[in-house]
Write a protein that holds these residues in place. Structure first.
Motif, PDB file in Angstrom:
ATOM      1  N   LEU A   1       0.859  -1.184   0.000  1.00 19.13           N
ATOM      2  CA  LEU A   1       0.000   0.000   0.000  1.00 19.13           C
ATOM      3  C   LEU A   1       0.894   1.232   0.000  1.00 19.13           C
ATOM      4  O   LEU A   1       2.002   1.192   0.539  1.00 19.13           O
ATOM      5  N   GLY A   2       0.390   2.320  -0.604  1.00 19.11           N
ATOM      6  CA  GLY A   2       1.107   3.586  -0.507  1.00 19.11           C
ATOM      7  C   GLY A   2       1.188   3.995   0.957  1.00 19.11           C
ATOM      8  O   GLY A   2       0.310   3.688   1.745  1.00 19.11           O
ATOM      9  N   ARG A   3       2.270   4.651   1.321  1.00 16.86           N
ATOM     10  CA  ARG A   3       2.475   5.014   2.727  1.00 16.86           C
ATOM     11  C   ARG A   3       1.342   5.886   3.276  1.00 16.86           C
ATOM     12  O   ARG A   3       0.745   6.674   2.545  1.00 16.86           O
ATOM     13  N   ALA A   4       1.093   5.762   4.572  1.00 23.19           N
ATOM     14  CA  ALA A   4       0.028   6.531   5.227  1.00 23.19           C
ATOM     15  C   ALA A   4       0.379   8.012   5.263  1.00 23.19           C
ATOM     16  O   ALA A   4      -0.490   8.873   5.317  1.00 23.19           O
ATOM     17  N   SER A   5       1.669   8.297   5.185  1.00 24.57           N
ATOM     18  CA  SER A   5       2.101   9.683   5.230  1.00 24.57           C
ATOM     19  C   SER A   5       2.026  10.349   3.856  1.00 24.57           C
ATOM     20  O   SER A   5       2.179  11.559   3.733  1.00 24.57           O
TER      21      SER A   5
ATOM     22  N   LYS B   1      -0.002  10.754  -0.153  1.00 24.69           N
ATOM     23  CA  LYS B   1      -1.366  10.979  -0.647  1.00 24.69           C
ATOM     24  C   LYS B   1      -2.104   9.635  -0.750  1.00 24.69           C
ATOM     25  O   LYS B   1      -1.472   8.582  -0.844  1.00 24.69           O
ATOM     26  N   PRO B   2      -3.450   9.640  -0.775  1.00 20.93           N
ATOM     27  CA  PRO B   2      -4.203   8.389  -0.745  1.00 20.93           C
ATOM     28  C   PRO B   2      -3.738   7.353  -1.752  1.00 20.93           C
ATOM     29  O   PRO B   2      -3.672   6.176  -1.456  1.00 20.93           O
ATOM     30  N   ASP B   3      -3.397   7.774  -2.936  1.00 22.77           N
ATOM     31  CA  ASP B   3      -2.953   6.798  -3.933  1.00 22.77           C
ATOM     32  C   ASP B   3      -1.484   6.969  -4.255  1.00 22.77           C
ATOM     33  O   ASP B   3      -1.115   7.297  -5.383  1.00 22.77           O
TER      34      ASP B   3
ATOM     35  N   LEU C   1      -3.426  -5.836   4.576  1.00 22.00           N
ATOM     36  CA  LEU C   1      -2.932  -4.497   4.892  1.00 22.00           C
ATOM     37  C   LEU C   1      -4.103  -3.537   4.699  1.00 22.00           C
ATOM     38  O   LEU C   1      -4.778  -3.591   3.674  1.00 22.00           O
TER      39      LEU C   1
ATOM     40  N   LYS D   1      -5.349   0.610   5.208  1.00 19.92           N
ATOM     41  CA  LYS D   1      -5.056   1.995   5.584  1.00 19.92           C
ATOM     42  C   LYS D   1      -6.362   2.621   6.076  1.00 19.92           C
ATOM     43  O   LYS D   1      -7.340   2.694   5.340  1.00 19.92           O
TER      44      LYS D   1
ATOM     45  N   ASP E   1       2.657   1.723   9.628  1.00 17.54           N
ATOM     46  CA  ASP E   1       2.937   3.070   9.147  1.00 17.54           C
ATOM     47  C   ASP E   1       1.914   4.021   9.754  1.00 17.54           C
ATOM     48  O   ASP E   1       0.762   3.659   9.976  1.00 17.54           O
ATOM     49  N   LEU E   2       2.376   5.233  10.025  1.00 20.91           N
ATOM     50  CA  LEU E   2       1.516   6.207  10.689  1.00 20.91           C
ATOM     51  C   LEU E   2       1.727   7.548  10.035  1.00 20.91           C
ATOM     52  O   LEU E   2       2.860   8.024   9.939  1.00 20.91           O
ATOM     53  N   GLY E   3       0.646   8.148   9.529  1.00 19.86           N
ATOM     54  CA  GLY E   3       0.728   9.476   8.946  1.00 19.86           C
ATOM     55  C   GLY E   3      -0.111  10.430   9.778  1.00 19.86           C
ATOM     56  O   GLY E   3      -0.694  10.029  10.777  1.00 19.86           O
ATOM     57  N   PRO E   4      -0.184  11.709   9.358  1.00 17.89           N
ATOM     58  CA  PRO E   4      -0.917  12.695  10.161  1.00 17.89           C
ATOM     59  C   PRO E   4      -2.402  12.336  10.327  1.00 17.89           C
ATOM     60  O   PRO E   4      -2.973  12.603  11.370  1.00 17.89           O
TER      61      PRO E   4
ATOM     62  N   ALA F   1      -3.812   9.126   8.961  1.00 18.91           N
ATOM     63  CA  ALA F   1      -4.086   7.729   8.597  1.00 18.91           C
ATOM     64  C   ALA F   1      -3.019   6.813   9.173  1.00 18.91           C
ATOM     65  O   ALA F   1      -1.914   7.246   9.475  1.00 18.91           O
TER      66      ALA F   1
ATOM     67  N   ILE G   1      -1.576   2.451   8.848  1.00 17.62           N
ATOM     68  CA  ILE G   1      -1.693   1.168   8.143  1.00 17.62           C
ATOM     69  C   ILE G   1      -1.522   0.024   9.142  1.00 17.62           C
ATOM     70  O   ILE G   1      -0.536  -0.023   9.875  1.00 17.62           O
TER      71      ILE G   1
ATOM     72  N   GLU H   1      -7.798   2.368   1.927  1.00 21.98           N
ATOM     73  CA  GLU H   1      -7.288   1.385   0.962  1.00 21.98           C
ATOM     74  C   GLU H   1      -7.112   0.069   1.680  1.00 21.98           C
ATOM     75  O   GLU H   1      -6.778   0.049   2.873  1.00 21.98           O
TER      76      GLU H   1
END
Lengths: 171, 171
Positions: A154-158, A160-162, B88, B90, B114-117, B119, B121, B145
């Motif tokens: 999956l694209g990273r959570a940090s 953009k969505p895709d 996996l 998100k 993985d951790l974003g602002p 979201a 995973i 996703e």
């Protein structure tokens, strides 16, 4: 050069065959392939690992555009995506070897999911490289059977969505 | 009726297409498919989940016998095999929701990879049924996703080395 492609497809008979035949016609081998459900019940996601040049990848992408039931094609770039794979391995484990094996497993966060009189089954998740290291580590004990899912990502959570270079957006 | 088939194949271009086309010709959909390496570098293992009658399964098995590069076909029976799948996902996770989501994850031994602002995973391994329960649980938070590997399996460690009804032994 190796590439990981993520392809969203409609859940219809034949779509997988049309995708795989694109590669066969060009003589490319698909190293790993994982097909599973997504967040939408009518859509499946195909993740494939292939070894081909950037030029060939672009050619294949153009042809994939034209396939019936293919919704979206993206490449999971090494830095932009998180990739994981699942391994189940049945290892020879007589009682006097169990403790040693389980210690090896702990290092890789491997779980023992079945235990017999002379064998046990490990479940391990990691990057494909980590799984290969684990495999090498338990090999001297005797691998009875081994199965891997092929990588998914999956694209990273940090990001953009895709995340991942979007190759095609059909609809 | 749903069946899980495990097929050992030689790692050659085209073998996957030949297998999938067997199913397409009969109009059967492959629900999930996982292709990955095995303990032998020249052999891959294909695990597929299909919905068909026992009679159709036997027909397909006979035809698979005849395919080039197919080494062995076995069915993973529900009681005889251990099946696992990797997910996996998100999920939307603004800071004030993170703790709640992570508690949900703990119950399923899900790891945050993985951790974003806004979201995160999760990586989760389990039976396909467990993964569906987890999916339902995080769905209200917003799934951005999701990708699954499709199930893989091994005969139990407490059983004989090749548990599962052996359908064909070609060589």
């Amino acid at each position: 050069m190796r590439h990981t492609l993520s392809v969203h497809v409609e859940n219809k008979s034949g779509v997988l065959m049309r995708i795989t035949s694109l590669f066969v016609r060009r003589g490319f081998n698909i190293e790993s392939l994982a097909v599973g459900p997504t967040e939408r019940p009518d859509v499946s996601r195909v993740t494939m690992r292939i070894d081909c040049s950037q030029h060939s990848l672009e050619q294949i992408e153009k042809q994939m555009h034209k396939l019936v039931n293919v919704l979206r094609v993206s490449e999971l770039g090494p830095g932009e995506a998180i990739e994981r794979e699942l391994l189940l391995v049945k290892v020879t484990a007589p009682p006097d070897r169990r403790a040693e094996l389980m210690s090896l497993g702990d290092v890789f966060h491997a779980r023992v999911i079945d235990l017999g009189p002379d064998a046990l089954i490990f479940e391990v998740v990691g990057t494909p490289e980590e799984l290969e290291s684990f495999e090498e580590l338990v090999r001297p004990h005797g691998i009875k059977e081994l199965v891997r899912t092929g990588r998914i990502g999956l694209g990273r959570a940090s990001a953009k969505p895709d995340a991942g270079r979007r190759l095609a957006l059909i609809r």
